[in-house]
Enzyme design. Structure first.
Site, PDB file in Angstrom:
ATOM      1  N   ASN A  94      38.064  32.099  52.288  1.00  0.00           N
ATOM      2  CA  ASN A  94      38.376  31.264  53.453  1.00  0.00           C
ATOM      3  C   ASN A  94      37.128  31.006  54.280  1.00  0.00           C
ATOM      4  O   ASN A  94      36.209  31.818  54.305  1.00  0.00           O
ATOM      5  CB  ASN A  94      39.456  31.935  54.315  1.00  0.00           C
ATOM      6  CG  ASN A  94      40.750  32.134  53.542  1.00  0.00           C
ATOM      7  OD1 ASN A  94      40.976  31.504  52.510  1.00  0.00           O
ATOM      8  ND2 ASN A  94      41.575  33.045  54.010  1.00  0.00           N
ATOM      9  N   ASP A  96      37.555  29.888  57.610  1.00  0.00           N
ATOM     10  CA  ASP A  96      38.124  29.671  58.954  1.00  0.00           C
ATOM     11  C   ASP A  96      37.700  30.729  59.980  1.00  0.00           C
ATOM     12  O   ASP A  96      38.116  30.664  61.142  1.00  0.00           O
ATOM     13  CB  ASP A  96      39.672  29.605  58.861  1.00  0.00           C
ATOM     14  CG  ASP A  96      40.272  30.864  58.217  1.00  0.00           C
ATOM     15  OD1 ASP A  96      41.307  30.727  57.531  1.00  0.00           O
ATOM     16  OD2 ASP A  96      39.715  31.967  58.367  1.00  0.00           O
ATOM     17  N   HIS A 111      32.660  31.512  50.123  1.00  0.00           N
ATOM     18  CA  HIS A 111      32.681  30.041  50.075  1.00  0.00           C
ATOM     19  C   HIS A 111      32.091  29.428  51.326  1.00  0.00           C
ATOM     20  O   HIS A 111      32.271  28.231  51.575  1.00  0.00           O
ATOM     21  CB  HIS A 111      34.121  29.540  49.860  1.00  0.00           C
ATOM     22  CG  HIS A 111      34.613  29.812  48.465  1.00  0.00           C
ATOM     23  ND1 HIS A 111      35.910  29.592  48.072  1.00  0.00           N
ATOM     24  CD2 HIS A 111      33.986  30.310  47.380  1.00  0.00           C
ATOM     25  CE1 HIS A 111      36.056  29.929  46.796  1.00  0.00           C
ATOM     26  NE2 HIS A 111      34.903  30.379  46.353  1.00  0.00           N
ATOM     27  N   GLY A 177      47.087  36.131  49.298  1.00  0.00           N
ATOM     28  CA  GLY A 177      47.149  34.717  49.653  1.00  0.00           C
ATOM     29  C   GLY A 177      46.232  33.810  48.870  1.00  0.00           C
ATOM     30  O   GLY A 177      45.678  32.864  49.428  1.00  0.00           O
ATOM     31  N   THR A 178      46.085  34.099  47.558  1.00  0.00           N
ATOM     32  CA  THR A 178      45.280  33.184  46.754  1.00  0.00           C
ATOM     33  C   THR A 178      46.011  32.823  45.472  1.00  0.00           C
ATOM     34  O   THR A 178      46.711  33.646  44.886  1.00  0.00           O
ATOM     35  CB  THR A 178      43.891  33.775  46.426  1.00  0.00           C
ATOM     36  OG1 THR A 178      43.123  32.811  45.696  1.00  0.00           O
ATOM     37  CG2 THR A 178      43.991  35.066  45.623  1.00  0.00           C
ATOM     38  N   SER A 179      45.836  31.562  45.037  1.00  0.00           N
ATOM     39  CA  SER A 179      46.529  31.085  43.831  1.00  0.00           C
ATOM     40  C   SER A 179      45.859  31.611  42.573  1.00  0.00           C
ATOM     41  O   SER A 179      46.356  31.452  41.469  1.00  0.00           O
ATOM     42  CB  SER A 179      46.532  29.549  43.821  1.00  0.00           C
ATOM     43  OG  SER A 179      45.184  29.082  43.845  1.00  0.00           O
ATOM     44  N   LEU A 204      52.772  34.734  48.687  1.00  0.00           N
ATOM     45  CA  LEU A 204      54.097  34.135  48.926  1.00  0.00           C
ATOM     46  C   LEU A 204      54.892  34.089  47.624  1.00  0.00           C
ATOM     47  O   LEU A 204      56.097  34.297  47.608  1.00  0.00           O
ATOM     48  CB  LEU A 204      53.924  32.730  49.502  1.00  0.00           C
ATOM     49  CG  LEU A 204      55.204  32.035  49.984  1.00  0.00           C
ATOM     50  CD1 LEU A 204      55.806  32.817  51.153  1.00  0.00           C
ATOM     51  CD2 LEU A 204      54.913  30.605  50.419  1.00  0.00           C
TER      52      LEU A 204
HETATM   53  N1  APR Z   1      51.747  33.998  52.932  1.00  0.00           N
HETATM   54  C1  APR Z   1      51.185  34.436  51.769  1.00  0.00           C
HETATM   55  N2  APR Z   1      50.760  33.610  50.778  1.00  0.00           N
HETATM   56  C2  APR Z   1      50.904  32.294  51.007  1.00  0.00           C
HETATM   57  C3  APR Z   1      51.474  31.755  52.186  1.00  0.00           C
HETATM   58  C4  APR Z   1      51.901  32.675  53.175  1.00  0.00           C
HETATM   59  N3  APR Z   1      52.460  32.269  54.322  1.00  0.00           N
HETATM   60  N4  APR Z   1      51.485  30.395  52.081  1.00  0.00           N
HETATM   61  C5  APR Z   1      50.938  30.102  50.879  1.00  0.00           C
HETATM   62  N5  APR Z   1      50.599  31.231  50.228  1.00  0.00           N
HETATM   63  C6  APR Z   1      49.968  31.383  48.900  1.00  0.00           C
HETATM   64  C7  APR Z   1      50.362  30.312  47.915  1.00  0.00           C
HETATM   65  O1  APR Z   1      51.524  30.720  47.206  1.00  0.00           O
HETATM   66  C8  APR Z   1      49.134  30.274  46.998  1.00  0.00           C
HETATM   67  O2  APR Z   1      49.251  31.230  45.954  1.00  0.00           O
HETATM   68  O3  APR Z   1      48.581  31.241  49.093  1.00  0.00           O
HETATM   69  C9  APR Z   1      47.990  30.677  47.920  1.00  0.00           C
HETATM   70  C10 APR Z   1      47.125  29.498  48.335  1.00  0.00           C
HETATM   71  O4  APR Z   1      46.498  29.016  47.180  1.00  0.00           O
HETATM   72  P1  APR Z   1      45.432  27.830  47.333  1.00  0.00           P
HETATM   73  O5  APR Z   1      46.006  26.780  48.214  1.00  0.00           O
HETATM   74  O6  APR Z   1      44.993  27.492  45.948  1.00  0.00           O
HETATM   75  O7  APR Z   1      44.234  28.475  48.142  1.00  0.00           O
HETATM   76  P2  APR Z   1      43.124  29.459  47.571  1.00  0.00           P
HETATM   77  O8  APR Z   1      43.676  30.348  46.501  1.00  0.00           O
HETATM   78  O9  APR Z   1      42.488  30.111  48.747  1.00  0.00           O
HETATM   79  O10 APR Z   1      42.048  28.451  46.924  1.00  0.00           O
HETATM   80  C11 APR Z   1      40.864  29.047  46.444  1.00  0.00           C
HETATM   81  O11 APR Z   1      39.948  26.839  46.080  1.00  0.00           O
HETATM   82  O12 APR Z   1      39.493  24.703  46.678  1.00  0.00           O
HETATM   83  C12 APR Z   1      38.976  25.970  46.629  1.00  0.00           C
HETATM   84  O13 APR Z   1      37.302  26.675  48.082  1.00  0.00           O
HETATM   85  C13 APR Z   1      38.680  26.437  48.019  1.00  0.00           C
HETATM   86  O14 APR Z   1      38.630  28.712  48.756  1.00  0.00           O
HETATM   87  C14 APR Z   1      39.443  27.738  48.129  1.00  0.00           C
HETATM   88  C15 APR Z   1      39.722  28.104  46.676  1.00  0.00           C
END
Ligand code: APR
Length: 235
Positions: A94, A96, A111, A177-179, A204
């Site tokens: 993140n 932020d 990042h 909280g990451t995909s 989530l």
């Molecule tokens: N609580 C917990 N998890 C959550 C919530 C919540 N309220 N809302 C969403 N999520 C989960 C989703 O289910 C998903 O698995 O958070 C994850 C968000 O995934 P992404 O949107 O892909 O974000 P992220 O994993 O941080 O992306 C990684 O991709 O584009 C690049 O640099 C960017 O740092 C980012 C990286």
């Protein structure tokens, strides 16, 4: 709490309950914008003002968002782990700045950060809260070559030497909280599995690499993370 060497990886989901957009959920940033146009060096070369507008909008959101109980719980876990004679490393995707605002100390922002900008001419990095444009002169060298201090697709994440060092020593890996869709961050759970250490997913819903985790708790991070930390610390 027994001494534990903990590595935590966080993604956009930990900040969702603070009101920060994730990327790949239904109304995520990559649903509303084409990442190839706003988060790559090529996109910046093609239309720098479009990229500045994207990050200016995300930077402008920050004064209106605050750390949520998940960020606070990780800062508490760091204090408890260190007090117990262990260690704590927070690897965040993140940008932020909410972990720092929640009181976390040992943060590796792989990042980059929305609250910093850099000059492509002299490489200086500056704390930054305002808008940025192609006309913004570098505060240090005066060149009009400023860019967001963000690691774009195709660029090398920062601090990975320290991330790997911490992973070599870790005896607990927690992902929040990451995909699990962007490498090398998404590869950390595989590294933890090779080392045979416990691997916890707090999210989530199941991520792309949910099968690699030994413990999984699903729900909103602002609820699941504080509950997990209480169990771990025995608060
Ligand atoms: N609580 C917990 N998890 C959550 C919530 C919540 N309220 N809302 C969403 N999520 C989960 C989703 O289910 C998903 O698995 O958070 C994850 C968000 O995934 P992404 O949107 O892909 O974000 P992220 O994993 O941080 O992306 C990684 O991709 O584009 C690049 O640099 C960017 O740092 C980012 C990286």
């Amino acid at each position: 709490m027994r001494p534990l060497r903990i590595v935590v990886l966080t993604g956009a989901g930990i900040s969702a309950d603070s009101g920060v957009d994730t990327f790949r959920d239904q109304n995520g940033a990559w649903v509303k914008n084409n990442p190839m146009k706003v988060a790559t060096p090529e996109g910046f070369a093609e239309d720098p003002e479009r990229v500045h507008a994207f990050y200016n909008a995300r930077r402008a959101q920050l004064p209106g968002v605050d750390p949520n109980p998940a960020h606070v719980a990780l800062a508490e876990l760091e204090r408890e782990a260190v007090k117990a004679g262990g260690s704590f490393t927070l690897v965040t995707q993140n940008v932020d700045n909410l972990h720092a605002r929640a009181g976390s100390k040992n943060i590796l922002p792989i990042h980059g950060s929305l609250t910093k900008v850099s000059c492509q001419a002299c490489q200086e990095v500056f704390d930054w809260e305002k808008n940025l444009s192609v006309k913004t002169p570098c505060p240090s060298c005066g060149a009009r070559a400023m860019r967001p201090y963000i690691v774009w697709f195709g660029e090398i994440p920062r601090h990975f030497d320290k991330v790997e060092e911490a992973m070599m020593e870790a005896d607990l890996f927690i992902s929040v909280g990451t995909s699990g869709s962007v490498y090398p961050a998404a590869g950390l759970v595989g590294f933890a599995r090779e080392r045979g250490i416990p691997r916890v997913e707090l999210n989530l819903e199941p991520s792309d690499n949910a099968y690699l985790f030994t413990d999984k708790r699903y729900g909103r991070a602002s609820e699941v993370v504080p509950a997990y930390v209480r169990d771990l610390v025995g608060l």
